[in-house]
Design a protein around this motif. Sequence first.
Motif, PDB file in Angstrom:
ATOM      1  N   SER A   1      47.727  96.147  23.538  1.00  0.00           N
ATOM      2  CA  SER A   1      47.602  94.723  23.776  1.00  0.00           C
ATOM      3  C   SER A   1      48.986  94.101  23.940  1.00  0.00           C
ATOM      4  O   SER A   1      50.017  94.717  23.649  1.00  0.00           O
ATOM      5  N   LYS A   2      48.991  92.855  24.402  1.00  0.00           N
ATOM      6  CA  LYS A   2      50.257  92.152  24.569  1.00  0.00           C
ATOM      7  C   LYS A   2      50.952  91.959  23.220  1.00  0.00           C
ATOM      8  O   LYS A   2      52.184  92.010  23.132  1.00  0.00           O
ATOM      9  N   LEU A   3      50.159  91.730  22.170  1.00  0.00           N
ATOM     10  CA  LEU A   3      50.732  91.560  20.843  1.00  0.00           C
ATOM     11  C   LEU A   3      51.405  92.845  20.354  1.00  0.00           C
ATOM     12  O   LEU A   3      52.469  92.795  19.740  1.00  0.00           O
ATOM     13  N   ASP A   4      50.777  93.997  20.624  1.00  0.00           N
ATOM     14  CA  ASP A   4      51.388  95.272  20.219  1.00  0.00           C
ATOM     15  C   ASP A   4      52.721  95.494  20.926  1.00  0.00           C
ATOM     16  O   ASP A   4      53.700  95.938  20.301  1.00  0.00           O
ATOM     17  N   ARG A   5      52.762  95.177  22.202  1.00  0.00           N
ATOM     18  CA  ARG A   5      54.024  95.337  22.941  1.00  0.00           C
ATOM     19  C   ARG A   5      55.082  94.364  22.433  1.00  0.00           C
ATOM     20  O   ARG A   5      56.263  94.702  22.346  1.00  0.00           O
ATOM     21  N   LEU A   6      54.643  93.143  22.084  1.00  0.00           N
ATOM     22  CA  LEU A   6      55.585  92.164  21.562  1.00  0.00           C
ATOM     23  C   LEU A   6      56.124  92.593  20.196  1.00  0.00           C
ATOM     24  O   LEU A   6      57.308  92.387  19.889  1.00  0.00           O
ATOM     25  N   ARG A   7      55.272  93.197  19.372  1.00  0.00           N
ATOM     26  CA  ARG A   7      55.721  93.673  18.064  1.00  0.00           C
ATOM     27  C   ARG A   7      56.735  94.805  18.201  1.00  0.00           C
ATOM     28  O   ARG A   7      57.657  94.928  17.389  1.00  0.00           O
ATOM     29  N   LYS A   8      56.603  95.627  19.222  1.00  0.00           N
ATOM     30  CA  LYS A   8      57.567  96.702  19.446  1.00  0.00           C
ATOM     31  C   LYS A   8      58.911  96.154  19.897  1.00  0.00           C
ATOM     32  O   LYS A   8      59.962  96.700  19.540  1.00  0.00           O
TER      33      LYS A   8
ATOM     34  N   TRP B   1      61.481  91.737  13.925  1.00  0.00           N
ATOM     35  CA  TRP B   1      61.235  90.727  12.893  1.00  0.00           C
ATOM     36  C   TRP B   1      59.785  90.271  12.908  1.00  0.00           C
ATOM     37  O   TRP B   1      59.190  90.004  11.851  1.00  0.00           O
ATOM     38  N   LEU B   2      59.183  90.192  14.122  1.00  0.00           N
ATOM     39  CA  LEU B   2      57.780  89.805  14.221  1.00  0.00           C
ATOM     40  C   LEU B   2      56.874  90.911  13.676  1.00  0.00           C
ATOM     41  O   LEU B   2      55.893  90.636  12.969  1.00  0.00           O
ATOM     42  N   ASP B   3      57.225  92.150  13.964  1.00  0.00           N
ATOM     43  CA  ASP B   3      56.462  93.262  13.417  1.00  0.00           C
ATOM     44  C   ASP B   3      56.546  93.280  11.891  1.00  0.00           C
ATOM     45  O   ASP B   3      55.556  93.587  11.209  1.00  0.00           O
ATOM     46  N   HIS B   4      57.698  92.915  11.360  1.00  0.00           N
ATOM     47  CA  HIS B   4      57.866  92.860   9.905  1.00  0.00           C
ATOM     48  C   HIS B   4      56.958  91.792   9.298  1.00  0.00           C
ATOM     49  O   HIS B   4      56.325  92.003   8.246  1.00  0.00           O
ATOM     50  N   LEU B   5      56.854  90.633   9.953  1.00  0.00           N
ATOM     51  CA  LEU B   5      55.966  89.586   9.454  1.00  0.00           C
ATOM     52  C   LEU B   5      54.507  90.035   9.450  1.00  0.00           C
ATOM     53  O   LEU B   5      53.765  89.756   8.501  1.00  0.00           O
ATOM     54  N   PHE B   6      54.106  90.735  10.500  1.00  0.00           N
ATOM     55  CA  PHE B   6      52.721  91.212  10.559  1.00  0.00           C
ATOM     56  C   PHE B   6      52.475  92.269   9.489  1.00  0.00           C
ATOM     57  O   PHE B   6      51.399  92.306   8.874  1.00  0.00           O
ATOM     58  N   ARG B   7      53.440  93.135   9.255  1.00  0.00           N
ATOM     59  CA  ARG B   7      53.282  94.130   8.186  1.00  0.00           C
ATOM     60  C   ARG B   7      53.163  93.451   6.828  1.00  0.00           C
ATOM     61  O   ARG B   7      52.359  93.858   5.977  1.00  0.00           O
ATOM     62  N   ALA B   8      53.972  92.418   6.615  1.00  0.00           N
ATOM     63  CA  ALA B   8      53.900  91.697   5.347  1.00  0.00           C
ATOM     64  C   ALA B   8      52.545  91.007   5.181  1.00  0.00           C
ATOM     65  O   ALA B   8      51.964  91.016   4.085  1.00  0.00           O
ATOM     66  N   ASN B   9      52.030  90.419   6.241  1.00  0.00           N
ATOM     67  CA  ASN B   9      50.725  89.754   6.159  1.00  0.00           C
ATOM     68  C   ASN B   9      49.612  90.767   5.889  1.00  0.00           C
ATOM     69  O   ASN B   9      48.674  90.481   5.115  1.00  0.00           O
ATOM     70  N   GLU B  10      49.711  91.930   6.509  1.00  0.00           N
ATOM     71  CA  GLU B  10      48.708  92.968   6.250  1.00  0.00           C
ATOM     72  C   GLU B  10      48.770  93.421   4.792  1.00  0.00           C
ATOM     73  O   GLU B  10      47.723  93.590   4.144  1.00  0.00           O
ATOM     74  N   ARG B  11      49.967  93.618   4.260  1.00  0.00           N
ATOM     75  CA  ARG B  11      50.105  94.020   2.861  1.00  0.00           C
ATOM     76  C   ARG B  11      49.579  92.916   1.932  1.00  0.00           C
ATOM     77  O   ARG B  11      48.892  93.189   0.942  1.00  0.00           O
TER      78      ARG B  11
END
Length: 338
Positions: free
Chosen positions: A11-18, A22-32
């Motif tokens: 998805s576009k979000l997955d490509r943006l996280r790669k 810093w955005l990928d880190h925020l998503f990881r923190a929200n998942e945790r």
Amino acid sequence: MAEEAAAKSESKLDRLRKRRPWLDHLFRANERYSQQYGAHYAAAVTYFSVLSLVPMLMIGFAVAGFVLSSQPQLMDELKTGITEAVPGTLGNTINEVVDQAIESKGTVGVLGLLTAAYSGLGWMSNLRDALTAQWGHAKADLPFLKTALKDLVALVSLGVALVVSFGLTAIGAGFAELVLRWVGLDGVWWAELMLKIGTIVLALVANWLVFLWVLAKLPRRPVGWRSAVKGAAAAAIGFELLKQVGTIYLSSVTSSPAGAAFGPIIGVLVFANLVAQYLLFITAWTATARENLVKEPPPAPAPAVIRPVVEVRSGPSPRAAAGLVGAGLLLGALFRRR
């Protein structure tokens, strides 16, 4: 072809996280935070935080009673300040409560200490469990007395850290004002602006020290100071912003008589819950940093299945039998000639 198909399936979000770590880190923190029930833990911390306010106020009234009993002028100033700060008849009601608490300062202080110990231990226990959960550690079955003693030590240590933090902020601000008077810059706009900026910076540093201690020492499993440095800085900045928002919110909800009666209670609940959720999210953000992620071991291969093949034959195959017969006839002909 396989790589192109995988790229199209992202998805576009997955490509943006790669592309944005810093955005990928925020998503990881929200998942945790979601996986470890951060909102539920924040609700428990909020409940015990509000529950601890009553005994802390009781202790404060008891201390004020001992201090102000011989200072009637300060007592009058305190009552006047309460009457001016709280609109309507609520100010008079609070003053009556203050008078009763000061009159029975000994009993109020003892009851406050006992209640504060109980509610404070519950608050510290839930806070430590919540911080530990955000680091991905399961709740362990610990001895009750040993755990309660550690929680009590942590509660007292946190109280000392808060007192030192607020004391540094107050002393630093007061000393800066005194310096401005000494140098004759009292009332100068740019000097007042620099003083305001310096006070904010000092408050941020004090908050950073407190949150650094909270993130590194309150989880039930040890956390390195280095891992908590960035999280403490983010927590300190966010806490200052939350304080400013909370001040604006309380001033808006207490502008009416109904808001003056119920607004502060609701405001304390909302502020305590926001601080608890923010602290737990920062903990999850710290725990999901690249240097703190635990590398998952490669998956184990599928179990090997050994299937021996056993073939049982009753005799030679037709081709082998024909070859043996031919060899026998040839040998027989050779022996006859001899």
